[in-house]
Structure formats: C-alpha cells, structure tokens
Design a protein around this motif. Sequence first.
Motif, PDB file in Angstrom:
ATOM      1  N   ARG A  20      -8.294  -2.711   3.413  1.00 47.50           N
ATOM      2  CA  ARG A  20      -8.012  -1.840   2.271  1.00 47.50           C
ATOM      3  C   ARG A  20      -9.263  -1.082   1.847  1.00 47.50           C
ATOM      4  NH1 ARG A  20      -5.863  -6.227  -1.618  1.00 47.50           N
ATOM      5  NH2 ARG A  20      -6.212  -4.592  -3.159  1.00 47.50           N
ATOM      6  N   PRO A  21      -9.093   0.102   1.247  1.00 45.04           N
ATOM      7  CA  PRO A  21     -10.263   0.847   0.735  1.00 45.04           C
ATOM      8  C   PRO A  21     -10.953   0.072  -0.384  1.00 45.04           C
ATOM      9  CG  PRO A  21      -8.311   2.250   0.825  1.00 45.04           C
ATOM     10  CD  PRO A  21      -7.854   0.855   1.123  1.00 45.04           C
ATOM     11  N   LYS A  22     -12.281   0.166  -0.425  1.00 50.60           N
ATOM     12  CA  LYS A  22     -13.081  -0.568  -1.417  1.00 50.60           C
ATOM     13  C   LYS A  22     -12.676  -0.256  -2.849  1.00 50.60           C
ATOM     14  CE  LYS A  22     -17.028   0.100   1.282  1.00 50.60           C
ATOM     15  NZ  LYS A  22     -18.402   0.487   1.399  1.00 50.60           N
ATOM     16  N   ASP A  23     -12.366   1.002  -3.115  1.00 48.45           N
ATOM     17  CA  ASP A  23     -12.056   1.393  -4.496  1.00 48.45           C
ATOM     18  C   ASP A  23     -10.704   0.864  -4.987  1.00 48.45           C
ATOM     19  OD1 ASP A  23     -10.731   3.061  -2.748  1.00 48.45           O
ATOM     20  OD2 ASP A  23     -11.041   4.875  -3.917  1.00 48.45           O
ATOM     21  N   GLU A  24      -9.884   0.319  -4.082  1.00 50.77           N
ATOM     22  CA  GLU A  24      -8.604  -0.267  -4.468  1.00 50.77           C
ATOM     23  C   GLU A  24      -8.694  -1.769  -4.715  1.00 50.77           C
ATOM     24  OE1 GLU A  24      -5.549   0.537  -1.619  1.00 50.77           O
ATOM     25  OE2 GLU A  24      -5.728   2.708  -1.831  1.00 50.77           O
ATOM     26  N   ILE A  25      -9.855  -2.362  -4.451  1.00 52.66           N
ATOM     27  CA  ILE A  25     -10.015  -3.806  -4.550  1.00 52.66           C
ATOM     28  C   ILE A  25     -10.819  -4.147  -5.794  1.00 52.66           C
ATOM     29  CG2 ILE A  25     -10.830  -5.889  -3.381  1.00 52.66           C
ATOM     30  CD1 ILE A  25     -10.658  -4.246  -0.747  1.00 52.66           C
ATOM     31  N   THR A  26     -10.297  -5.058  -6.576  1.00 56.75           N
ATOM     32  CA  THR A  26     -10.995  -5.460  -7.796  1.00 56.75           C
ATOM     33  C   THR A  26     -12.040  -6.534  -7.487  1.00 56.75           C
ATOM     34  OG1 THR A  26      -9.440  -7.232  -8.321  1.00 56.75           O
ATOM     35  CG2 THR A  26      -8.918  -5.017  -9.169  1.00 56.75           C
ATOM     36  N   GLU A  27     -12.952  -6.702  -8.404  1.00 59.47           N
ATOM     37  CA  GLU A  27     -13.980  -7.741  -8.267  1.00 59.47           C
ATOM     38  C   GLU A  27     -13.317  -9.117  -8.181  1.00 59.47           C
ATOM     39  OE1 GLU A  27     -17.629  -9.384 -10.977  1.00 59.47           O
ATOM     40  OE2 GLU A  27     -17.390  -7.203 -10.812  1.00 59.47           O
TER      41      GLU A  27
END
Length: 166
Positions: A20-27
């Motif tokens: 998945r793209p980094k900006d779609e993944i939460t901390e």
Amino acid sequence: MSKQVWNWELINDIKAIWLRPKDEITEREYKDFYKTISKDQEDPIAWSHFSAEGEIEFKAILYIPRSAPYNLFEDYYGVSSEIKLYVRRVLITEEFTELMPNYLKFVKGVVDSDDLPLNVSREQLQQMKMIKVMSKKLVRKTIDMINDLAEESYEYEDEEDKEDKD
C-alpha cells in the motif's frame, strides 16, 4: 431444467501493508503490523517503508525494535534473522540470513520481490546476485534509520542543554 447459479463472495480484499502507498497507512497500522511480525509487546523505535528499483525491484518495511533482544551478543553467529522474504506475496522463508549482516540482525521486517523465482531452493537463493543487491539496499536503509535516530537524539540533547543554561 434447473439452472445452477453461483454467488461468489470476496472474503479478504485487504492488500499487504507493504504494497500500500505510505500516505494511506497510519502510524497505528505500522505499529500493529510490527507487533504481529515480531511478537513484541513494545512499539518500534523507528521504521522505514520503501520501494527499491533498479537491478531488482522490491518493496520492504524495516523496523528497529525499542529494546535489544536479550541474546543479541550471546548468539551473534546464530542463523536467526528477523527479515521475512516474500516472492509475489508468498512467504519463502522467515530465516534468511543473507539479507542482513550479523551486526544488524536485530532489525525486523518484510521484503517482497516480484523479480525472484518462486520455485527456488534456499541454497540457490543464497548464490543469486539479486540477493546481494537487495542486501546492500536494505543495509543502507537501516543505517539511514540509525543515523536519523542519532540526529534526533543529538538535537534533543542540544535543546536540553540550552534549557539548562537559561
């Protein structure tokens, strides 16, 4: 004449986190994934999610644990490695020591490549030039993470020193 009808239901449509793209993944998702693959109770101190392109293309997420494993120096030459190697989302091996040198074996993570063959033995993988290229990129990313942690720590100490002088 009766007609048979099939109703198919998609049960699992979740993509692997490293795809998945980094900006779609939460901390929180990164931390939960780390706890799943490492079986650690603590959150990681740092992680790096990246894609590598060039001689070999792969996606990876590497984590640095908050605390060192209890047997880090006792079992220095052991075969334990915490990097899971996937090929086309299929787990090939959980103990593949050629991806990280012994001095970085505390790093945990996942590496997935579409370029490696699926039906290959571990011995053949060890001889492949692509594994050496992957290893260099993984080591470079890990050292970058460690450098970033050191810089953050240094900046934090500088701020404390300024506050003490005031």
